[in-house]
Write a protein that holds these residues in place. Sequence first.
Motif, PDB file in Angstrom:
ATOM      1  N   ALA A 173      33.665  29.732  34.998  1.00  0.00           N
ATOM      2  CA  ALA A 173      34.233  31.073  34.879  1.00  0.00           C
ATOM      3  C   ALA A 173      35.701  30.962  35.280  1.00  0.00           C
ATOM      4  O   ALA A 173      36.072  30.082  36.067  1.00  0.00           O
ATOM      5  CB  ALA A 173      33.509  32.039  35.805  1.00  0.00           C
ATOM      6  N   ALA A 174      36.532  31.823  34.701  1.00  0.00           N
ATOM      7  CA  ALA A 174      37.972  31.784  35.013  1.00  0.00           C
ATOM      8  C   ALA A 174      38.453  33.184  35.357  1.00  0.00           C
ATOM      9  O   ALA A 174      37.910  34.176  34.863  1.00  0.00           O
ATOM     10  CB  ALA A 174      38.757  31.238  33.827  1.00  0.00           C
ATOM     11  N   TRP A 175      39.453  33.240  36.212  1.00  0.00           N
ATOM     12  CA  TRP A 175      40.104  34.499  36.585  1.00  0.00           C
ATOM     13  C   TRP A 175      41.606  34.273  36.473  1.00  0.00           C
ATOM     14  O   TRP A 175      42.111  33.274  36.988  1.00  0.00           O
ATOM     15  CB  TRP A 175      39.786  34.892  38.025  1.00  0.00           C
ATOM     16  N   GLN A 176      42.269  35.191  35.808  1.00  0.00           N
ATOM     17  CA  GLN A 176      43.722  35.081  35.686  1.00  0.00           C
ATOM     18  C   GLN A 176      44.361  36.360  36.211  1.00  0.00           C
ATOM     19  O   GLN A 176      43.756  37.433  36.142  1.00  0.00           O
ATOM     20  CB  GLN A 176      44.147  34.941  34.226  1.00  0.00           C
ATOM     21  N   PRO A 233      31.910  44.185  39.620  1.00  0.00           N
ATOM     22  CA  PRO A 233      33.183  44.817  39.245  1.00  0.00           C
ATOM     23  C   PRO A 233      34.363  44.013  39.793  1.00  0.00           C
ATOM     24  O   PRO A 233      34.204  43.241  40.751  1.00  0.00           O
ATOM     25  CB  PRO A 233      33.115  46.208  39.889  1.00  0.00           C
ATOM     26  N   PRO A 234      35.581  44.192  39.191  1.00  0.00           N
ATOM     27  CA  PRO A 234      36.745  43.380  39.568  1.00  0.00           C
ATOM     28  C   PRO A 234      37.028  43.358  41.071  1.00  0.00           C
ATOM     29  O   PRO A 234      37.362  42.304  41.610  1.00  0.00           O
ATOM     30  CB  PRO A 234      37.890  44.041  38.802  1.00  0.00           C
ATOM     31  N   ALA A 235      36.882  44.497  41.765  1.00  0.00           N
ATOM     32  CA  ALA A 235      37.215  44.503  43.199  1.00  0.00           C
ATOM     33  C   ALA A 235      36.297  43.546  43.957  1.00  0.00           C
ATOM     34  O   ALA A 235      36.729  42.827  44.867  1.00  0.00           O
ATOM     35  CB  ALA A 235      37.082  45.918  43.751  1.00  0.00           C
ATOM     36  N   LEU A 256      46.397  35.656  46.355  1.00  0.00           N
ATOM     37  CA  LEU A 256      45.172  36.453  46.154  1.00  0.00           C
ATOM     38  C   LEU A 256      45.262  37.778  46.915  1.00  0.00           C
ATOM     39  O   LEU A 256      44.809  38.814  46.416  1.00  0.00           O
ATOM     40  CB  LEU A 256      43.944  35.648  46.578  1.00  0.00           C
ATOM     41  N   ALA A 257      45.887  37.729  48.097  1.00  0.00           N
ATOM     42  CA  ALA A 257      46.020  38.974  48.866  1.00  0.00           C
ATOM     43  C   ALA A 257      46.934  39.954  48.138  1.00  0.00           C
ATOM     44  O   ALA A 257      46.750  41.176  48.220  1.00  0.00           O
ATOM     45  CB  ALA A 257      46.575  38.661  50.258  1.00  0.00           C
ATOM     46  N   ALA A 258      47.920  39.422  47.401  1.00  0.00           N
ATOM     47  CA  ALA A 258      48.878  40.304  46.704  1.00  0.00           C
ATOM     48  C   ALA A 258      48.344  40.774  45.345  1.00  0.00           C
ATOM     49  O   ALA A 258      48.966  41.601  44.684  1.00  0.00           O
ATOM     50  CB  ALA A 258      50.193  39.558  46.511  1.00  0.00           C
ATOM     51  N   THR A 259      47.205  40.226  44.937  1.00  0.00           N
ATOM     52  CA  THR A 259      46.625  40.595  43.634  1.00  0.00           C
ATOM     53  C   THR A 259      45.788  41.857  43.803  1.00  0.00           C
ATOM     54  O   THR A 259      45.072  42.012  44.795  1.00  0.00           O
ATOM     55  CB  THR A 259      45.733  39.440  43.114  1.00  0.00           C
ATOM     56  N   ARG A 260      45.853  42.746  42.827  1.00  0.00           N
ATOM     57  CA  ARG A 260      45.030  43.961  42.870  1.00  0.00           C
ATOM     58  C   ARG A 260      43.893  43.826  41.874  1.00  0.00           C
ATOM     59  O   ARG A 260      44.041  43.116  40.866  1.00  0.00           O
ATOM     60  CB  ARG A 260      45.883  45.176  42.504  1.00  0.00           C
ATOM     61  N   PRO A 261      42.788  44.527  42.097  1.00  0.00           N
ATOM     62  CA  PRO A 261      41.657  44.399  41.174  1.00  0.00           C
ATOM     63  C   PRO A 261      42.057  44.655  39.722  1.00  0.00           C
ATOM     64  O   PRO A 261      41.590  43.984  38.808  1.00  0.00           O
ATOM     65  CB  PRO A 261      40.668  45.460  41.659  1.00  0.00           C
ATOM     66  N   GLU A 262      42.997  45.601  39.507  1.00  0.00           N
ATOM     67  CA  GLU A 262      43.383  45.919  38.126  1.00  0.00           C
ATOM     68  C   GLU A 262      44.234  44.821  37.490  1.00  0.00           C
ATOM     69  O   GLU A 262      44.456  44.817  36.283  1.00  0.00           O
ATOM     70  CB  GLU A 262      44.066  47.287  38.031  1.00  0.00           C
ATOM     71  N   ASP A 263      44.745  43.867  38.303  1.00  0.00           N
ATOM     72  CA  ASP A 263      45.496  42.730  37.746  1.00  0.00           C
ATOM     73  C   ASP A 263      44.553  41.656  37.197  1.00  0.00           C
ATOM     74  O   ASP A 263      44.970  40.775  36.437  1.00  0.00           O
ATOM     75  CB  ASP A 263      46.337  42.018  38.834  1.00  0.00           C
TER      76      ASP A 263
END
Length: 395
Positions: A173-176, A233-235, A256-263
């Motif tokens: 699985a990948a997350w960008q 869900p993304p969060a 990762l801390a600066a990333t938001r679920p909507e990103d």
Amino acid sequence: MRTAVVVGAGMAGLAAAGALARTGWRVTLLERGERIAAPPTALVLWSNGRRALEAIDPGGGWEGIAAPLPDGGVRRPDGGWLVAPRSRPGAGPAPAVVHLEDLYDTLIAGLGDRVEIRTGARVTAVTGRGRRLSVADGPTVFEADLVVAADGIDSPVRRALAPESVAVGSGFAAWQAVVPGYRLPRLNAEQAAGGETLGAGYRFVSMPLGERAAGRGGMYWVATAAGAPRPEPPATQLALLRRWFGRWHAPIPELLAATRPEDLVPQEVRELRPLPRAYGFPAGPGGVVLVGDAGHAMPHHLGQGACLAFEDVATLAALVGGARPGPELRAAIDTYSRTRRPRTTSVVRQMRRMSAVVQARGRLALRARDAALGSLRPRMLGHAEGLAAQWQPPE
Ligand SMILES: Cc1cc2nc3c(=O)[nH]c(=O)nc-3n(C[C@H](O)[C@H](O)[C@H](O)COP(=O)(O)OP(=O)(O)OC[C@H]3O[C@@H](n4cnc5c(N)ncnc54)[C@H](O)[C@@H]3O)c2cc1C
């Protein structure tokens, strides 16, 4: 006038539609989405991808959207080097990072006025029985001399013509995400250069975008984990990523801390197995060709999917650009297939070797991987970069 239908307005379809229009074809571009939209991520253009874009549209202004890709080396999660950064061999244009919003905007700007765009048009069938080819979006039928299937890994056009090639999960699985410049944590120069980190079945890659990328700059990252995609869900997925990568070296937890679920753009990594037996299917006065992920979707470990898509388009435009419908166009389609099949096969072979490295888990496998990486990885990357550098656009 010669007519082409391009199915799919992802980066392969946009590039193909523009390239054909510039060589005098009247093009209809069909996209199932209600609008043409770039995913909010970025990608690496290796020397072959950059050369291909220059060949497709020499006046495209590609240089202006590409930020240089620093070599951040490969680290262990604790920050120790597996492979120290090295200077890149000089062959070909330097690898670059582009934000997809900028890439799509530039490709759309290159469509000119000979491309008719139909959004909300989902192609369900392709037929070549009559004198001309036709693709159908439910009740609406579009006829053409040339059909370009750029409709991605689940391409219904490929499924009809090359049913032997099936989309399967690659076991990852990948997350960008892109963290925009104004939200970036404070990073020192080494951290700001990004790089790659390999853990047991986990990989994290980050890279800086140009200051003006998508008007916001920032950093792009992609995390990969062996296993199935997550249903949460993304969060919740972001919370999981923060746990998995939380003890890795800086700047991974900070990004990762600066990333938001909507990103977050999560996805299952999939590929075509086997590759289609052909990339061109002569029929009527012309035929059908497969470009991009429709023909060779593969895991992103070498970052070559889009680069190969642009190679496809540059090759196609060079071959069919001046071809007249009839024997000439059919021969060009056949040559396209015979040129692209071996090329994509060799890149996929190289990518599978890399896949084994990323997937290594368990103490013995990891020890063998780490011991081998020092010599294997530069050789593998050398091969991969060699593969990229070797490619030249056709005359
Ligand atoms: C995590 C990750 C990282 C990556 N990193 C890199 C990298 O660094 N460098 C690189 O070169 N590549 C990279 N890739 C690969 C690259 O993203 C793909 O190869 C590329 O997006 C393929 O583009 P495409 O236009 O062929 O397909 P898609 O982007 O899938 O576009 C297909 C289009 O067709 C439309 N469509 C589908 N079906 C129909 C239909 N029936 N009718 C009409 N329209 C239809 C879709 O809506 C879509 O717009 C990466 C991939 C992943 C997953």
